[in-house]
Design a protein around this motif. Structure first.
Motif, mmCIF file in Angstrom:
data_model
loop_
_atom_site.group_PDB
_atom_site.id
_atom_site.type_symbol
_atom_site.label_atom_id
_atom_site.label_comp_id
_atom_site.label_asym_id
_atom_site.label_seq_id
_atom_site.Cartn_x
_atom_site.Cartn_y
_atom_site.Cartn_z
ATOM 1 N N SER A 215 0.850 -1.188 0.000
ATOM 2 C CA SER A 215 0.000 0.000 0.000
ATOM 3 C C SER A 215 0.885 1.236 0.000
ATOM 4 C CB SER A 215 -0.896 -0.011 1.238
ATOM 5 O OG SER A 215 -1.743 1.106 1.258
ATOM 6 N N SER A 216 0.374 2.302 -0.562
ATOM 7 C CA SER A 216 1.149 3.529 -0.632
ATOM 8 C C SER A 216 0.209 4.727 -0.565
ATOM 9 C CB SER A 216 1.949 3.548 -1.931
ATOM 10 O OG SER A 216 2.804 4.657 -1.967
ATOM 11 N N ILE A 217 0.660 5.784 0.077
ATOM 12 C CA ILE A 217 -0.092 7.038 0.087
ATOM 13 C C ILE A 217 0.841 8.160 -0.345
ATOM 14 C CG2 ILE A 217 -1.712 6.347 1.893
ATOM 15 C CD1 ILE A 217 0.008 8.347 3.700
ATOM 16 N N ASP A 218 0.275 9.199 -0.891
ATOM 17 C CA ASP A 218 1.067 10.401 -1.150
ATOM 18 C C ASP A 218 0.180 11.606 -0.894
ATOM 19 O OD1 ASP A 218 0.248 11.596 -4.011
ATOM 20 O OD2 ASP A 218 0.205 9.407 -4.118
ATOM 21 N N PHE A 219 0.796 12.651 -0.405
ATOM 22 C CA PHE A 219 0.063 13.872 -0.101
ATOM 23 C C PHE A 219 1.020 15.051 -0.194
ATOM 24 C CE2 PHE A 219 1.633 11.974 3.791
ATOM 25 C CZ PHE A 219 2.141 13.029 4.532
ATOM 26 N N LEU A 220 0.463 16.235 -0.332
ATOM 27 C CA LEU A 220 1.267 17.452 -0.412
ATOM 28 C C LEU A 220 1.470 18.032 0.974
ATOM 29 C CD1 LEU A 220 -0.301 19.160 -3.556
ATOM 30 C CD2 LEU A 220 1.767 17.776 -3.417
ATOM 31 N N SER A 221 2.612 18.672 1.166
ATOM 32 C CA SER A 221 2.913 19.281 2.473
ATOM 33 C C SER A 221 2.000 20.461 2.767
ATOM 34 C CB SER A 221 4.379 19.721 2.533
ATOM 35 O OG SER A 221 4.631 20.680 1.521
ATOM 36 N N GLU A 222 1.494 21.118 1.719
ATOM 37 C CA GLU A 222 0.581 22.259 1.864
ATOM 38 C C GLU A 222 1.109 23.309 2.829
ATOM 39 O OE1 GLU A 222 -3.176 20.388 2.816
ATOM 40 O OE2 GLU A 222 -3.543 19.984 0.699
ATOM 41 N N GLY A 223 2.420 23.531 2.802
ATOM 42 C CA GLY A 223 3.033 24.534 3.663
ATOM 43 C C GLY A 223 3.375 24.029 5.050
ATOM 44 N N ASN A 224 2.919 22.827 5.421
ATOM 45 C CA ASN A 224 3.244 22.255 6.730
ATOM 46 C C ASN A 224 4.690 21.789 6.743
ATOM 47 O OD1 ASN A 224 0.579 22.550 7.815
ATOM 48 N ND2 ASN A 224 -0.031 20.794 6.575
ATOM 49 N N GLN A 225 5.275 21.796 7.909
ATOM 50 C CA GLN A 225 6.664 21.389 8.065
ATOM 51 C C GLN A 225 6.741 20.124 8.925
ATOM 52 O OE1 GLN A 225 9.127 22.915 6.320
ATOM 53 N NE2 GLN A 225 7.462 24.121 5.436
ATOM 54 N N ILE A 226 7.912 19.522 8.963
ATOM 55 C CA ILE A 226 8.098 18.289 9.721
ATOM 56 C C ILE A 226 7.903 18.549 11.211
ATOM 57 C CG2 ILE A 226 9.618 17.211 8.044
ATOM 58 C CD1 ILE A 226 11.913 18.104 10.018
ATOM 59 N N PRO A 227 7.519 17.534 11.939
ATOM 60 C CA PRO A 227 7.123 16.192 11.488
ATOM 61 C C PRO A 227 5.747 16.221 10.819
ATOM 62 C CG PRO A 227 6.801 16.368 13.853
ATOM 63 C CD PRO A 227 7.424 17.668 13.399
ATOM 64 N N LEU A 228 5.612 15.449 9.762
ATOM 65 C CA LEU A 228 4.358 15.360 9.017
ATOM 66 C C LEU A 228 3.699 14.007 9.302
ATOM 67 C CD1 LEU A 228 5.682 16.780 5.655
ATOM 68 C CD2 LEU A 228 4.068 17.905 7.189
ATOM 69 N N GLU A 229 2.460 14.059 9.724
ATOM 70 C CA GLU A 229 1.727 12.840 10.069
ATOM 71 C C GLU A 229 1.262 12.106 8.821
ATOM 72 O OE1 GLU A 229 -1.460 13.712 12.763
ATOM 73 O OE2 GLU A 229 -0.099 14.526 14.268
ATOM 74 N N PHE A 230 1.201 10.778 8.933
ATOM 75 C CA PHE A 230 0.676 9.956 7.839
ATOM 76 C C PHE A 230 -0.127 8.812 8.417
ATOM 77 C CE2 PHE A 230 4.709 7.936 8.905
ATOM 78 C CZ PHE A 230 4.344 6.595 9.004
ATOM 79 N N GLN A 231 -0.961 8.236 7.588
ATOM 80 C CA GLN A 231 -1.678 7.008 7.923
ATOM 81 C C GLN A 231 -1.787 6.202 6.634
ATOM 82 O OE1 GLN A 231 -5.382 7.488 9.972
ATOM 83 N NE2 GLN A 231 -5.530 5.316 10.418
ATOM 84 N N VAL A 232 -1.175 5.026 6.629
ATOM 85 C CA VAL A 232 -1.175 4.159 5.457
ATOM 86 C C VAL A 232 -2.152 3.012 5.703
ATOM 87 C CG1 VAL A 232 0.215 2.668 3.956
ATOM 88 C CG2 VAL A 232 1.256 4.687 5.008
ATOM 89 N N PRO A 233 -3.290 3.019 5.019
ATOM 90 C CA PRO A 233 -4.219 1.894 5.152
ATOM 91 C C PRO A 233 -3.704 0.701 4.342
ATOM 92 C CG PRO A 233 -5.077 3.482 3.598
ATOM 93 C CD PRO A 233 -3.786 4.053 4.133
ATOM 94 N N TYR A 234 -4.058 -0.498 4.765
ATOM 95 C CA TYR A 234 -3.678 -1.679 3.988
ATOM 96 C C TYR A 234 -4.699 -2.777 4.203
ATOM 97 C CZ TYR A 234 -1.880 -3.562 8.400
ATOM 98 O OH TYR A 234 -1.765 -4.007 9.704
ATOM 99 N N ASP A 235 -4.751 -3.698 3.266
ATOM 100 C CA ASP A 235 -5.638 -4.852 3.335
ATOM 101 C C ASP A 235 -4.826 -6.007 3.910
ATOM 102 O OD1 ASP A 235 -7.332 -6.999 2.964
ATOM 103 O OD2 ASP A 235 -7.594 -6.689 0.817
ATOM 104 N N SER A 236 -5.180 -6.436 5.107
ATOM 105 C CA SER A 236 -4.398 -7.481 5.778
ATOM 106 C C SER A 236 -4.394 -8.793 4.991
ATOM 107 C CB SER A 236 -4.902 -7.702 7.197
ATOM 108 O OG SER A 236 -6.270 -8.028 7.191
ATOM 109 N N GLU A 237 -5.370 -8.971 4.111
ATOM 110 C CA GLU A 237 -5.403 -10.190 3.288
ATOM 111 C C GLU A 237 -4.300 -10.189 2.234
ATOM 112 O OE1 GLU A 237 -9.309 -10.948 1.788
ATOM 113 O OE2 GLU A 237 -10.188 -10.929 3.797
ATOM 114 N N GLN A 238 -3.690 -9.020 1.959
ATOM 115 C CA GLN A 238 -2.592 -8.938 0.990
ATOM 116 C C GLN A 238 -1.244 -9.266 1.627
ATOM 117 O OE1 GLN A 238 -3.000 -4.936 -0.658
ATOM 118 N NE2 GLN A 238 -3.541 -5.924 -2.588
ATOM 119 N N LEU A 239 -1.210 -9.446 2.930
ATOM 120 C CA LEU A 239 0.057 -9.720 3.616
ATOM 121 C C LEU A 239 0.378 -11.198 3.533
ATOM 122 C CD1 LEU A 239 -0.451 -7.572 6.835
ATOM 123 C CD2 LEU A 239 0.532 -6.887 4.645
#
Length: 141
Positions: free
Chosen positions: A67-91
């Motif tokens: 799984s992969s996500i991408d997003f723009l910083s939109e002017g925000n600086q580090i640390p930048l939060e993320f949440q990567v959803p995934y389908d456990s059946e693909q593991l």
């Protein structure tokens, strides 16, 4: 009669709340959350692209992106939060799962992960810190 409708309404609301809580737990258990950061004293451009991927590195010759996500910083600086959803059946049962990340700007990779961060096999899916280092070169497609 109104009293009876009130009880029915409360009962349905409680069932709805229970369902919502169960759904929230399902989403939480099938996602990985944390922050991306780096040590350099450098501001991100307002439209930098952050890419975080859950990858199975068990196969020596090829990484498999789960799984992969991408997003723009939109002017925000580090640390930048993320949440990567995934389908456990693909593991896969014998998988070796890590997070990889990059920050891209104007078609160039400006930061990349220092070392992939192990997840899932060690039950780690929350409060992940993905440290990055300065990079140069074209952004991966």
């Amino acid at each position: 009669m109104l009293l009876l409708l009130g009880f029915s309404s409360c009962s349905n609301q409680e069932e709805g709340d229970a369902t919502a809580n169960a759904n929230a737990e399902t989403v939480e258990s099938t996602s990985i959350s944390g922050v991306v950061s780096y040590r350099e004293r450098q501001s991100l451009p307002p439209d930098a692209q952050i890419v975080v991927s859950l990858v199975d590195i068990a196969e020596a010759d090829e990484d498999k992106i789960i799984s992969s996500i991408d997003f723009l910083s939109e002017g925000n600086q580090i640390p930048l939060e993320f949440q990567v959803p995934y389908d456990s059946e693909q593991l896969s049962e014998n998988g070796n799962f890590v997070l990889k990340a990059a920050i891209n700007f104007a078609g160039m990779k400006i930061f990349e992960v220092i070392q992939p961060v192990p997840v899932i096999n060690n039950s780690k899916t929350k409060d992940i810190v993905v440290m990055m280092r300065k990079s140069s070169g074209p952004a991966d497609q």
